[in-house]
Design an enzyme around this catalytic site. Structure first.
Site, PDB file in Angstrom:
ATOM      1  N   GLU A  12     -14.506 -21.728   6.681  1.00  0.00           N
ATOM      2  CA  GLU A  12     -14.231 -22.535   7.794  1.00  0.00           C
ATOM      3  C   GLU A  12     -15.499 -22.973   8.287  1.00  0.00           C
ATOM      4  OE1 GLU A  12     -11.462 -19.989   9.736  1.00  0.00           O
ATOM      5  OE2 GLU A  12     -10.157 -20.011   8.008  1.00  0.00           O
ATOM      6  N   LYS A  45     -10.309 -14.626  13.600  1.00  0.00           N
ATOM      7  CA  LYS A  45     -10.344 -16.063  13.749  1.00  0.00           C
ATOM      8  C   LYS A  45     -10.156 -16.386  15.181  1.00  0.00           C
ATOM      9  CE  LYS A  45      -9.263 -16.824   9.029  1.00  0.00           C
ATOM     10  NZ  LYS A  45      -8.828 -17.667   7.929  1.00  0.00           N
ATOM     11  N   ASN A  73     -10.265 -10.375  10.109  1.00  0.00           N
ATOM     12  CA  ASN A  73     -10.915 -11.442  10.697  1.00  0.00           C
ATOM     13  C   ASN A  73     -10.018 -12.242  11.587  1.00  0.00           C
ATOM     14  OD1 ASN A  73     -12.238 -13.941  11.598  1.00  0.00           O
ATOM     15  ND2 ASN A  73     -12.370 -14.632   9.392  1.00  0.00           N
ATOM     16  N   GLY A 132      -5.012 -18.663   3.998  1.00  0.00           N
ATOM     17  CA  GLY A 132      -4.171 -19.067   4.916  1.00  0.00           C
ATOM     18  C   GLY A 132      -3.081 -19.955   4.162  1.00  0.00           C
ATOM     19  N   HIS A 157     -18.421 -18.033   6.572  1.00  0.00           N
ATOM     20  CA  HIS A 157     -16.987 -18.110   6.170  1.00  0.00           C
ATOM     21  C   HIS A 157     -17.000 -19.630   6.122  1.00  0.00           C
ATOM     22  CE1 HIS A 157     -12.691 -18.464   6.616  1.00  0.00           C
ATOM     23  NE2 HIS A 157     -12.595 -17.275   6.657  1.00  0.00           N
ATOM     24  N   GLU A 192     -13.894 -15.298  -1.043  1.00  0.00           N
ATOM     25  CA  GLU A 192     -12.675 -15.971  -0.458  1.00  0.00           C
ATOM     26  C   GLU A 192     -12.432 -17.203  -1.114  1.00  0.00           C
ATOM     27  OE1 GLU A 192     -11.755 -14.110   3.720  1.00  0.00           O
ATOM     28  OE2 GLU A 192     -13.036 -15.774   4.026  1.00  0.00           O
ATOM     29  N   SER A 217      -4.960 -14.736   1.796  1.00  0.00           N
ATOM     30  CA  SER A 217      -3.664 -14.455   1.755  1.00  0.00           C
ATOM     31  C   SER A 217      -3.286 -12.894   1.245  1.00  0.00           C
ATOM     32  CB  SER A 217      -2.868 -15.358   0.979  1.00  0.00           C
ATOM     33  OG  SER A 217      -3.108 -16.763   1.639  1.00  0.00           O
TER      34      SER A 217
HETATM   35  P1  13P Z   1      -5.906 -15.449   5.398  1.00  0.00           P
HETATM   36  O1  13P Z   1      -5.489 -13.640   5.158  1.00  0.00           O
HETATM   37  O2  13P Z   1      -5.194 -15.903   6.707  1.00  0.00           O
HETATM   38  O3  13P Z   1      -5.443 -16.162   4.326  1.00  0.00           O
HETATM   39  O4  13P Z   1      -7.232 -15.375   5.725  1.00  0.00           O
HETATM   40  C1  13P Z   1      -8.318 -15.043   4.935  1.00  0.00           C
HETATM   41  C2  13P Z   1      -9.851 -15.431   5.695  1.00  0.00           C
HETATM   42  O5  13P Z   1     -10.166 -16.414   5.744  1.00  0.00           O
HETATM   43  C3  13P Z   1     -10.264 -14.090   6.121  1.00  0.00           C
HETATM   44  O6  13P Z   1     -11.627 -14.294   6.499  1.00  0.00           O
END
Ligand code: 13P
Length: 247
Positions: free
Chosen positions: A94, A11, A9, A170, A92, A164, A209
């Site tokens: 976010e 992003k 992903n 992150g 997601h 997640e 992560s």
């Molecule tokens: P990270 O791997 O940067 O923690 O992000 C995970 C994520 O949100 C994947 O969709």
């Protein structure tokens, strides 16, 4: 036996030049698992062309819950299929936190993707406050119930689910394999109450992560069927190392 699936992903990251570099590096990789790369909308044609012949499939990070029409700024699932997407992330954290996507809207997006033959990667997960309050399983069960209200299990099994934990995204703070496995097992049990066979087929990815150094232990858990990778997926070599851990 479920085949492992590792999805990138990206992003809101990338540029034409950076993507071209990533795709050039990916050409030398042979992953032992299914691979999906979810790129920003505008780069989907570039990334789709760059992945051609590599075995990795193209995914988007969101879609509209609506059919094409007067929805300024939205992107329809039909358009994603048209440019070669096979997968799309829905719900997601976010999008839930920053763009107000509710459990019901997320479920509607998953249902719309499925209706169009796009495989949804439907995301669920608790916040740190919810975990600290001991509400993790309850929160995830409610997110799953909303999905199941609009998408039968065998349809969810067509795509994938992703657990997640919001506090692990992150932050460099990964859920322990045991913490993740507990939630994955609970998700699969919830699916099994509706359809035991489809539950066994459904791939449940862990995200938050994931790095080359912790992927193997996470992916070794009985109910963890791969990963949804954010930051570490931006570097082709790191993403390849995570895919290698999914053998
Ligand atoms: P990270 O791997 O940067 O923690 O992000 C995970 C994520 O949100 C994947 O969709």
């Amino acid at each position: 036996m479920r085949r492992k699936l590792v999805a990138a992903n990206w992003k809101m990251n990338g540029s034409s030049a950076a993507n071209a570099q990533w795709l050039a590096a990916w050409r030398d990789v042979s992953a032992p698992c299914d691979v999906v790369v979810c790129a920003p909308f505008v780069y989907l044609p570039q990334v789709g062309a760059g992945l051609a012949g590599s075995g990795a499939e193209l995914g988007a990070q969101n879609l509209s819950a609506q059919a094409p029409g007067a929805y300024t700024g939205e992107v329809a699932g039909e358009m994603l299929s048209d440019v070669g997407c096979r997968w799309v992330i829905v719900g997601h954290s976010e999008r839930r936190a920053l763009y107000g996507e509710t459990n019901e809207l997320v479920a509607g997006k998953a249902a719309r993707a499925i209706a169009l033959g796009l495989k949804p990667i439907a995301c669920v997960g608790e916040t740190l406050t919810e975990r600290d309050a001991g509400r993790t399983l309850e929160v995830v069960a409610a997110q799953m119930a909303a999905l199941l209200a609009q998408c039968p299990v065998e349809q969810l099994a067509f795509g994938a689910l992703a657990y997640e934990p919001v506090w692990a995204i992150g932050t460099g703070r990964t859920a322990t394999p045991a913490q993740a496995q507990e939630v994955h097992a609970a998700i699969r049990e919830q699916l099994a109450r509706a359809d035991a066979q489809a539950a066994q087929r459904t791939r449940i990815l862990y995200g938050g992560s994931v790095k080359p150094g912790n992927a193997r232990e996470l992916f070794a858990q009985p109910d963890i069927d791969g990963g949804l990778i954010g930051g570490a997926s931006l570097v082709a070599a790191e993403f390849a190392a995570i895919c290698a851990a999914a053998s």
